[in-house]
Design an enzyme around this catalytic site. Structure first.
Site, mmCIF file in Angstrom:
data_model
loop_
_atom_site.group_PDB
_atom_site.id
_atom_site.type_symbol
_atom_site.label_atom_id
_atom_site.label_comp_id
_atom_site.label_asym_id
_atom_site.label_seq_id
_atom_site.Cartn_x
_atom_site.Cartn_y
_atom_site.Cartn_z
ATOM 1 N N GLU A 1 0.866 -1.175 0.000
ATOM 2 C CA GLU A 1 0.000 0.000 0.000
ATOM 3 C C GLU A 1 0.902 1.225 0.000
ATOM 4 O O GLU A 1 2.002 1.190 0.568
ATOM 5 C CB GLU A 1 -0.936 0.016 1.209
ATOM 6 C CG GLU A 1 -1.865 -1.187 1.305
ATOM 7 C CD GLU A 1 -2.797 -1.326 0.117
ATOM 8 O OE1 GLU A 1 -3.078 -0.299 -0.544
ATOM 9 O OE2 GLU A 1 -3.244 -2.452 -0.158
ATOM 10 N N HIS B 1 -8.410 -1.698 1.483
ATOM 11 C CA HIS B 1 -7.192 -2.330 0.974
ATOM 12 C C HIS B 1 -6.197 -2.477 2.119
ATOM 13 O O HIS B 1 -5.909 -1.516 2.838
ATOM 14 C CB HIS B 1 -6.559 -1.473 -0.125
ATOM 15 C CG HIS B 1 -7.322 -1.499 -1.407
ATOM 16 N ND1 HIS B 1 -6.711 -1.649 -2.630
ATOM 17 C CD2 HIS B 1 -8.654 -1.409 -1.663
ATOM 18 C CE1 HIS B 1 -7.626 -1.636 -3.580
ATOM 19 N NE2 HIS B 1 -8.818 -1.486 -3.017
ATOM 20 N N ASP C 1 -4.736 -8.497 1.370
ATOM 21 C CA ASP C 1 -4.764 -8.618 -0.090
ATOM 22 C C ASP C 1 -3.796 -9.692 -0.583
ATOM 23 O O ASP C 1 -4.083 -10.402 -1.559
ATOM 24 C CB ASP C 1 -4.424 -7.274 -0.736
ATOM 25 C CG ASP C 1 -5.577 -6.273 -0.631
ATOM 26 O OD1 ASP C 1 -6.609 -6.635 -0.042
ATOM 27 O OD2 ASP C 1 -5.439 -5.144 -1.125
#
EC number: 2.7.7.7
Length: 243
Positions: free
Chosen positions: A9, A153, A158
């Site tokens: 991220e 997210h 993920d």
């Protein structure tokens, strides 16, 4: 083979504009089986988020203020991925950001592809499902991976979802004798046509049977990506007008 499913991220969409990595999540696979080993960390990016980026991840500068900087975890991270094959969805994005972080530390740290192979699961999905949406959420839905708990997210979550989706996406190739996703479709299909003297008989199929048939095909596709039925185009037959 040792594989690392990886996700990051970031504070924005472009490392060229000075955006930084704020989270790294990795899941280890060995011979296509999860080992239980993971690597996960939040990072202090030392810069602001681009507008909209915080809403995607739910992370804030305040939360990240006391987290380590990339330089503090670089050696541990590189040791975790060293010599493995990285499975990344849209690999150019994550690898670009990680290479940018490494370049800030000096040339002695090298680049990601010098330490590990890279398999782009987005490219695999595009080959398997051309013309369709192939985001992680779309893949999870198509391949039967439960992502209902994915509200934001997150790199580790993920990576875990991608690991499941990747295994489903690539399942069945070696087990049934195919070496690549396209090999199965390259097999010769013999089509036989028979001429009939009269009109073809009409068969009425109950709606419940159609639903059961589609459910069975969906299950086959979730394991192997596609099935033999997909090789044929079935033309709908127009209803006959009442006499």
């Amino acid at each position: 083979m040792r594989q690392i499913v990886l996700d990051t991220e970031t504070t924005g969409l472009s490392w060229e504009k000075g955006n930084r990595v704020v989270e790294i999540g990795c899941v280890e696979l060995f011979e296509r089986r999860p080992t239980g080993r993971t690597f996960h960390c939040y990072l202090n990016p030392e810069c602001e988020f681009e507008p909209g980026a915080q809403e995607v991840t739910g992370l804030t500068r305040e939360f990240l203020a006391d987290k380590p900087k990339f330089a503090e975890i670089a050696e541990e991270f590189l040791a975790f991925i060293d010599g493995a094959e990285l499975v990344i969805h849209n690999a150019a994005f994550d690898v670009g950001f990680l290479d940018s972080e490494l370049s800030r530390l000096g040339a002695q740290f090298g680049r990601i592809r010098e330490r590990a192979g890279v398999e782009d699961s987005l490219e695999l999905a595009r080959q398997r499902y051309p013309g369709q949406r192939n985001s992680l959420d779309a893949l999870c839905k198509r391949l039967g991976v439960d992502n209902s708990h994915r509200q934001l997210h997150g790199a580790l979550l993920d990576a875990q979802l991608l690991a499941e989706a990747y295994l489903a996406l690539t399942a069945g190739q070696s087990e049934i004798g195919f070496d690549s996703p396209s090999a199965a479709m390259s097999q010769t299909v013999v089509e036989r046509r028979f001429e009939t003297a009269g009109p073809r008989p009409r068969v009425h199929v109950e709606e419940a049977d159609i639903v059961a048939h589609e459910a069975r095909l969906a299950k086959i596709r979730s394991k192997g990506g596609r099935c033999v039925w997909d090789l044929f185009e079935i033309e709908p037959v127009a209803e006959l007008a009442p006499a």
